[in-house]
Write a protein that holds these residues in place. Structure first.
Motif, PDB file in Angstrom:
ATOM      1  N   MET A  57       3.520 -55.379  13.381  1.00 52.80           N
ATOM      2  CA  MET A  57       4.933 -55.031  13.226  1.00 52.80           C
ATOM      3  C   MET A  57       5.218 -54.615  11.785  1.00 52.80           C
ATOM      4  O   MET A  57       5.970 -53.679  11.548  1.00 52.80           O
ATOM      5  CB  MET A  57       5.832 -56.212  13.610  1.00 52.80           C
ATOM      6  N   ARG A  58       4.621 -55.298  10.841  1.00 50.23           N
ATOM      7  CA  ARG A  58       4.796 -54.943   9.428  1.00 50.23           C
ATOM      8  C   ARG A  58       4.284 -53.536   9.137  1.00 50.23           C
ATOM      9  O   ARG A  58       4.771 -52.875   8.231  1.00 50.23           O
ATOM     10  CB  ARG A  58       4.059 -55.940   8.537  1.00 50.23           C
ATOM     11  N   GLU A  59       3.327 -53.101   9.923  1.00 51.18           N
ATOM     12  CA  GLU A  59       2.737 -51.767   9.749  1.00 51.18           C
ATOM     13  C   GLU A  59       3.426 -50.705  10.597  1.00 51.18           C
ATOM     14  O   GLU A  59       2.998 -49.563  10.623  1.00 51.18           O
ATOM     15  CB  GLU A  59       1.244 -51.811  10.078  1.00 51.18           C
ATOM     16  N   GLY A  60       4.477 -51.086  11.314  1.00 50.62           N
ATOM     17  CA  GLY A  60       5.246 -50.100  12.066  1.00 50.62           C
ATOM     18  C   GLY A  60       5.051 -50.106  13.565  1.00 50.62           C
ATOM     19  O   GLY A  60       5.533 -49.213  14.251  1.00 50.62           O
ATOM     20  N   ARG A  61       4.351 -51.108  14.076  1.00 53.04           N
ATOM     21  CA  ARG A  61       4.159 -51.191  15.523  1.00 53.04           C
ATOM     22  C   ARG A  61       5.504 -51.250  16.238  1.00 53.04           C
ATOM     23  O   ARG A  61       6.424 -51.938  15.817  1.00 53.04           O
ATOM     24  CB  ARG A  61       3.358 -52.456  15.856  1.00 53.04           C
ATOM     25  N   MET A  62       5.617 -50.521  17.321  1.00 49.72           N
ATOM     26  CA  MET A  62       6.810 -50.578  18.161  1.00 49.72           C
ATOM     27  C   MET A  62       6.635 -51.754  19.130  1.00 49.72           C
ATOM     28  O   MET A  62       5.514 -52.086  19.499  1.00 49.72           O
ATOM     29  CB  MET A  62       6.979 -49.287  18.951  1.00 49.72           C
ATOM     30  N   ALA A  63       7.735 -52.368  19.498  1.00 52.99           N
ATOM     31  CA  ALA A  63       7.680 -53.485  20.444  1.00 52.99           C
ATOM     32  C   ALA A  63       8.689 -53.248  21.552  1.00 52.99           C
ATOM     33  O   ALA A  63       9.762 -52.688  21.313  1.00 52.99           O
ATOM     34  CB  ALA A  63       7.981 -54.804  19.734  1.00 52.99           C
ATOM     35  N   ARG A  64       8.327 -53.669  22.732  1.00 57.15           N
ATOM     36  CA  ARG A  64       9.256 -53.576  23.864  1.00 57.15           C
ATOM     37  C   ARG A  64      10.413 -54.545  23.649  1.00 57.15           C
ATOM     38  O   ARG A  64      10.271 -55.587  23.014  1.00 57.15           O
ATOM     39  CB  ARG A  64       8.551 -53.954  25.159  1.00 57.15           C
ATOM     40  N   ARG A  65      11.539 -54.202  24.226  1.00 57.95           N
ATOM     41  CA  ARG A  65      12.720 -55.071  24.148  1.00 57.95           C
ATOM     42  C   ARG A  65      12.388 -56.459  24.698  1.00 57.95           C
ATOM     43  O   ARG A  65      12.790 -57.472  24.138  1.00 57.95           O
ATOM     44  CB  ARG A  65      13.872 -54.439  24.933  1.00 57.95           C
ATOM     45  N   SER A  66      11.618 -56.525  25.786  1.00 58.34           N
ATOM     46  CA  SER A  66      11.272 -57.819  26.387  1.00 58.34           C
ATOM     47  C   SER A  66      10.413 -58.658  25.440  1.00 58.34           C
ATOM     48  O   SER A  66      10.561 -59.876  25.384  1.00 58.34           O
ATOM     49  CB  SER A  66      10.568 -57.626  27.727  1.00 58.34           C
ATOM     50  N   THR A  67       9.548 -58.017  24.676  1.00 61.08           N
ATOM     51  CA  THR A  67       8.710 -58.733  23.708  1.00 61.08           C
ATOM     52  C   THR A  67       9.569 -59.288  22.585  1.00 61.08           C
ATOM     53  O   THR A  67       9.401 -60.439  22.157  1.00 61.08           O
ATOM     54  CB  THR A  67       7.621 -57.804  23.150  1.00 61.08           C
ATOM     55  N   ILE A  68      10.491 -58.474  22.100  1.00 62.44           N
ATOM     56  CA  ILE A  68      11.401 -58.922  21.043  1.00 62.44           C
ATOM     57  C   ILE A  68      12.229 -60.102  21.531  1.00 62.44           C
ATOM     58  O   ILE A  68      12.395 -61.094  20.810  1.00 62.44           O
ATOM     59  CB  ILE A  68      12.302 -57.761  20.578  1.00 62.44           C
ATOM     60  N   GLU A  69      12.713 -60.039  22.760  1.00 65.92           N
ATOM     61  CA  GLU A  69      13.510 -61.138  23.306  1.00 65.92           C
ATOM     62  C   GLU A  69      12.692 -62.413  23.453  1.00 65.92           C
ATOM     63  O   GLU A  69      13.201 -63.516  23.194  1.00 65.92           O
ATOM     64  CB  GLU A  69      14.155 -60.741  24.634  1.00 65.92           C
ATOM     65  N   ARG A  70      11.428 -62.298  23.868  1.00 66.62           N
ATOM     66  CA  ARG A  70      10.554 -63.487  23.958  1.00 66.62           C
ATOM     67  C   ARG A  70      10.358 -64.106  22.584  1.00 66.62           C
ATOM     68  O   ARG A  70      10.399 -65.335  22.421  1.00 66.62           O
ATOM     69  CB  ARG A  70       9.196 -63.112  24.555  1.00 66.62           C
ATOM     70  N   ALA A  71      10.137 -63.258  21.577  1.00 65.93           N
ATOM     71  CA  ALA A  71       9.938 -63.765  20.212  1.00 65.93           C
ATOM     72  C   ALA A  71      11.217 -64.420  19.697  1.00 65.93           C
ATOM     73  O   ALA A  71      11.166 -65.496  19.079  1.00 65.93           O
ATOM     74  CB  ALA A  71       9.504 -62.632  19.290  1.00 65.93           C
ATOM     75  N   ARG A  72      12.358 -63.806  19.959  1.00 71.08           N
ATOM     76  CA  ARG A  72      13.635 -64.398  19.529  1.00 71.08           C
ATOM     77  C   ARG A  72      13.885 -65.731  20.223  1.00 71.08           C
ATOM     78  O   ARG A  72      14.388 -66.673  19.612  1.00 71.08           O
ATOM     79  CB  ARG A  72      14.786 -63.433  19.800  1.00 71.08           C
ATOM     80  N   GLN A  73      13.560 -65.805  21.496  1.00 70.10           N
ATOM     81  CA  GLN A  73      13.722 -67.068  22.233  1.00 70.10           C
ATOM     82  C   GLN A  73      12.838 -68.150  21.622  1.00 70.10           C
ATOM     83  O   GLN A  73      13.272 -69.289  21.455  1.00 70.10           O
ATOM     84  CB  GLN A  73      13.393 -66.870  23.721  1.00 70.10           C
TER      85      GLN A  73
END
Length: 87
Positions: A57-73
């Motif tokens: 992610m620090r290098e610019g990787r794109m993430a799916r909305r579902s992945t971001i939500e799992r990480a936020r949870q």
């Protein structure tokens, strides 16, 4: 009916919005890591079963909305647990 695609330069506004969201998400993760003392690889492995997630992610990787939500949870649950332990 026609669909109108708004752009800034050559980039669709929706794409730019996604980039802003990703930048904000990376900032959230960095603050979480700083606050908890958790390593980037431990966070990735524990939250998403991907130890390289934060580095990519620090290098610019794109993430799916579902992945971001799992990480936020995960961050929310981990923060709540840490606060309960401190009380």
């Amino acid at each position: 009916s026609k669909t109108v695609l708004l752009t800034i330069g050559i980039y669709p506004i929706k794409f730019l919005s996604m980039i802003v969201d990703l930048v904000q998400f990376v900032d959230e993760v960095e603050r979480f890591l700083s606050h908890t003392g958790m390593s980037a690889s431990q966070f990735g492995m524990t939250a998403l079963n991907d130890p390289s997630f934060v580095y990519e992610m620090r290098e610019g990787r794109m993430a799916r909305r579902s992945t971001i939500e799992r990480a936020r949870q995960f961050m929310k649950q981990h923060s709540n647990t840490a606060e309960e332990s401190a009380a």
